[in-house]
Scaffold this motif. Structure first.
Motif, PDB file in Angstrom:
ATOM      1  N   SER A 131     -11.998   8.530  -2.204  1.00 20.92           N
ATOM      2  CA  SER A 131     -12.083   8.272  -3.645  1.00 20.92           C
ATOM      3  C   SER A 131     -12.608   9.519  -4.325  1.00 20.92           C
ATOM      4  O   SER A 131     -13.459  10.231  -3.781  1.00 20.92           O
ATOM      5  CB  SER A 131     -13.034   7.116  -3.936  1.00 20.92           C
ATOM      6  OG  SER A 131     -12.566   5.938  -3.342  1.00 20.92           O
ATOM      7  N   LYS A 132     -12.079   9.787  -5.525  1.00 22.44           N
ATOM      8  CA  LYS A 132     -12.527  10.952  -6.296  1.00 22.44           C
ATOM      9  C   LYS A 132     -12.761  10.532  -7.737  1.00 22.44           C
ATOM     10  O   LYS A 132     -12.049   9.698  -8.281  1.00 22.44           O
ATOM     11  CB  LYS A 132     -11.470  12.060  -6.255  1.00 22.44           C
ATOM     12  CG  LYS A 132     -11.278  12.633  -4.880  1.00 22.44           C
ATOM     13  CD  LYS A 132     -10.232  13.717  -4.883  1.00 22.44           C
ATOM     14  CE  LYS A 132     -10.045  14.212  -3.448  1.00 22.44           C
ATOM     15  NZ  LYS A 132      -9.008  15.211  -3.347  1.00 22.44           N
ATOM     16  N   GLU A 133     -13.760  11.155  -8.355  1.00 23.29           N
ATOM     17  CA  GLU A 133     -14.079  10.886  -9.750  1.00 23.29           C
ATOM     18  C   GLU A 133     -13.439  11.975 -10.610  1.00 23.29           C
ATOM     19  O   GLU A 133     -13.447  13.152 -10.277  1.00 23.29           O
ATOM     20  CB  GLU A 133     -15.598  10.881  -9.935  1.00 23.29           C
ATOM     21  CG  GLU A 133     -16.047  10.543 -11.337  1.00 23.29           C
ATOM     22  CD  GLU A 133     -16.193  11.747 -12.236  1.00 23.29           C
ATOM     23  OE1 GLU A 133     -16.093  11.570 -13.467  1.00 23.29           O
ATOM     24  OE2 GLU A 133     -16.383  12.866 -11.728  1.00 23.29           O
ATOM     25  N   TYR A 134     -12.839  11.559 -11.728  1.00 24.12           N
ATOM     26  CA  TYR A 134     -12.283  12.504 -12.693  1.00 24.12           C
ATOM     27  C   TYR A 134     -12.504  11.929 -14.089  1.00 24.12           C
ATOM     28  O   TYR A 134     -12.036  10.842 -14.403  1.00 24.12           O
ATOM     29  CB  TYR A 134     -10.788  12.730 -12.432  1.00 24.12           C
ATOM     30  CG  TYR A 134     -10.146  13.689 -13.402  1.00 24.12           C
ATOM     31  CD1 TYR A 134     -10.403  15.052 -13.329  1.00 24.12           C
ATOM     32  CD2 TYR A 134      -9.296  13.226 -14.397  1.00 24.12           C
ATOM     33  CE1 TYR A 134      -9.823  15.935 -14.208  1.00 24.12           C
ATOM     34  CE2 TYR A 134      -8.708  14.100 -15.294  1.00 24.12           C
ATOM     35  CZ  TYR A 134      -8.978  15.450 -15.200  1.00 24.12           C
ATOM     36  OH  TYR A 134      -8.403  16.330 -16.083  1.00 24.12           O
ATOM     37  N   LYS A 184     -13.741   8.328 -14.366  1.00 19.15           N
ATOM     38  CA  LYS A 184     -12.959   7.281 -13.716  1.00 19.15           C
ATOM     39  C   LYS A 184     -12.800   7.629 -12.249  1.00 19.15           C
ATOM     40  O   LYS A 184     -12.750   8.795 -11.876  1.00 19.15           O
ATOM     41  CB  LYS A 184     -11.570   7.141 -14.351  1.00 19.15           C
ATOM     42  CG  LYS A 184     -11.624   6.636 -15.765  1.00 19.15           C
ATOM     43  CD  LYS A 184     -10.243   6.419 -16.296  1.00 19.15           C
ATOM     44  CE  LYS A 184     -10.306   5.885 -17.727  1.00 19.15           C
ATOM     45  NZ  LYS A 184      -8.974   5.598 -18.240  1.00 19.15           N
ATOM     46  N   TRP A 185     -12.700   6.595 -11.422  1.00 19.73           N
ATOM     47  CA  TRP A 185     -12.552   6.788  -9.980  1.00 19.73           C
ATOM     48  C   TRP A 185     -11.134   6.458  -9.539  1.00 19.73           C
ATOM     49  O   TRP A 185     -10.537   5.483 -10.007  1.00 19.73           O
ATOM     50  CB  TRP A 185     -13.554   5.910  -9.222  1.00 19.73           C
ATOM     51  CG  TRP A 185     -14.929   6.491  -9.307  1.00 19.73           C
ATOM     52  CD1 TRP A 185     -15.856   6.287 -10.296  1.00 19.73           C
ATOM     53  CD2 TRP A 185     -15.510   7.404  -8.395  1.00 19.73           C
ATOM     54  NE1 TRP A 185     -16.979   7.009 -10.044  1.00 19.73           N
ATOM     55  CE2 TRP A 185     -16.806   7.704  -8.874  1.00 19.73           C
ATOM     56  CE3 TRP A 185     -15.094   8.002  -7.214  1.00 19.73           C
ATOM     57  CZ2 TRP A 185     -17.665   8.580  -8.231  1.00 19.73           C
ATOM     58  CZ3 TRP A 185     -15.948   8.864  -6.564  1.00 19.73           C
ATOM     59  CH2 TRP A 185     -17.219   9.143  -7.069  1.00 19.73           C
ATOM     60  N   TYR A 186     -10.600   7.296  -8.657  1.00 21.88           N
ATOM     61  CA  TYR A 186      -9.248   7.143  -8.144  1.00 21.88           C
ATOM     62  C   TYR A 186      -9.278   7.099  -6.625  1.00 21.88           C
ATOM     63  O   TYR A 186      -9.976   7.894  -5.993  1.00 21.88           O
ATOM     64  CB  TYR A 186      -8.362   8.302  -8.614  1.00 21.88           C
ATOM     65  CG  TYR A 186      -8.265   8.361 -10.119  1.00 21.88           C
ATOM     66  CD1 TYR A 186      -7.273   7.667 -10.783  1.00 21.88           C
ATOM     67  CD2 TYR A 186      -9.184   9.090 -10.873  1.00 21.88           C
ATOM     68  CE1 TYR A 186      -7.180   7.700 -12.168  1.00 21.88           C
ATOM     69  CE2 TYR A 186      -9.101   9.129 -12.253  1.00 21.88           C
ATOM     70  CZ  TYR A 186      -8.104   8.439 -12.892  1.00 21.88           C
ATOM     71  OH  TYR A 186      -8.020   8.468 -14.253  1.00 21.88           O
ATOM     72  N   ASN A 187      -8.518   6.169  -6.052  1.00 19.75           N
ATOM     73  CA  ASN A 187      -8.465   6.009  -4.596  1.00 19.75           C
ATOM     74  C   ASN A 187      -7.217   6.687  -4.038  1.00 19.75           C
ATOM     75  O   ASN A 187      -6.182   6.741  -4.691  1.00 19.75           O
ATOM     76  CB  ASN A 187      -8.426   4.533  -4.209  1.00 19.75           C
ATOM     77  CG  ASN A 187      -9.689   3.818  -4.629  1.00 19.75           C
ATOM     78  OD1 ASN A 187     -10.784   4.335  -4.480  1.00 19.75           O
ATOM     79  ND2 ASN A 187      -9.542   2.629  -5.170  1.00 19.75           N
ATOM     80  N   GLN A 188      -7.336   7.176  -2.823  1.00 18.79           N
ATOM     81  CA  GLN A 188      -6.233   7.830  -2.145  1.00 18.79           C
ATOM     82  C   GLN A 188      -6.155   7.308  -0.714  1.00 18.79           C
ATOM     83  O   GLN A 188      -7.181   7.167  -0.046  1.00 18.79           O
ATOM     84  CB  GLN A 188      -6.459   9.354  -2.126  1.00 18.79           C
ATOM     85  CG  GLN A 188      -5.395  10.143  -1.418  1.00 18.79           C
ATOM     86  CD  GLN A 188      -4.077  10.178  -2.187  1.00 18.79           C
ATOM     87  OE1 GLN A 188      -4.068  10.202  -3.401  1.00 18.79           O
ATOM     88  NE2 GLN A 188      -2.993  10.145  -1.467  1.00 18.79           N
ATOM     89  N   GLN A 230       0.855  -1.183   0.000  1.00 17.64           N
ATOM     90  CA  GLN A 230       0.000   0.000   0.000  1.00 17.64           C
ATOM     91  C   GLN A 230       0.891   1.232   0.000  1.00 17.64           C
ATOM     92  O   GLN A 230       1.816   1.337   0.814  1.00 17.64           O
ATOM     93  CB  GLN A 230      -0.910   0.074   1.230  1.00 17.64           C
ATOM     94  CG  GLN A 230      -2.003  -0.969   1.278  1.00 17.64           C
ATOM     95  CD  GLN A 230      -1.547  -2.243   1.936  1.00 17.64           C
ATOM     96  OE1 GLN A 230      -0.793  -2.228   2.889  1.00 17.64           O
ATOM     97  NE2 GLN A 230      -1.980  -3.368   1.417  1.00 17.64           N
ATOM     98  N   SER A 283       0.246   8.315   1.383  1.00 18.97           N
ATOM     99  CA  SER A 283       0.754   9.671   1.224  1.00 18.97           C
ATOM    100  C   SER A 283       0.586  10.469   2.502  1.00 18.97           C
ATOM    101  O   SER A 283      -0.447  10.389   3.167  1.00 18.97           O
ATOM    102  CB  SER A 283       0.010  10.379   0.093  1.00 18.97           C
ATOM    103  OG  SER A 283       0.202   9.693  -1.123  1.00 18.97           O
TER     104      SER A 283
END
Length: 101
Positions: free
Chosen positions: A71-74, A77-81, A41, A44
């Motif tokens: 998670s954010k949508e752009y 597409k969805w991106y995990n942080q 994993q 950040s």
């Protein structure tokens, strides 16, 4: 939420300036939790205080990291942080640096 594992990588500090003109910095730790599938994993740590906290962490340390998941949508597409906000070396009797716990 907490993640436990061994520090595999400690990436270099990244820094820059926001659109508003404020400086920022970030550092990423990659920990291995020992799972068979997806054991690594990347976590950040944003901000001066959190990056300073990582100075005492070394590759190979067994750590517990307190994290927030988001998670954010752009563009559809969805991106995990995974954002870390506290890290403790397991088995260490040393107190955390002042102001970081």
């Amino acid at each position: 939420m907490e993640l436990k594992g061994k520090v595999e990588f400690k990436l270099e500090v990244e820094s820059g300036e926001s659109k508003a003109g404020k400086s920022w910095q970030k550092q990423t730790l990659v920990i291995n939790n020992g799972d068979q599938y997806s054991p690594n994993q990347a976590i950040s740590f944003f901000g001066d205080t959190k990056v300073e906290m990582l100075a005492a962490i070394n590759v190979g340390d067994d750590v517990t990291v307190a994290v927030n998941l988001s998670s954010k949508e752009y563009n559809g597409k969805w991106y995990n942080q995974i954002d870390g906000w506290k890290v403790t070396v397991n088995g260490s009797d040393a107190p955390a640096p002042k102001g970081l716990n």
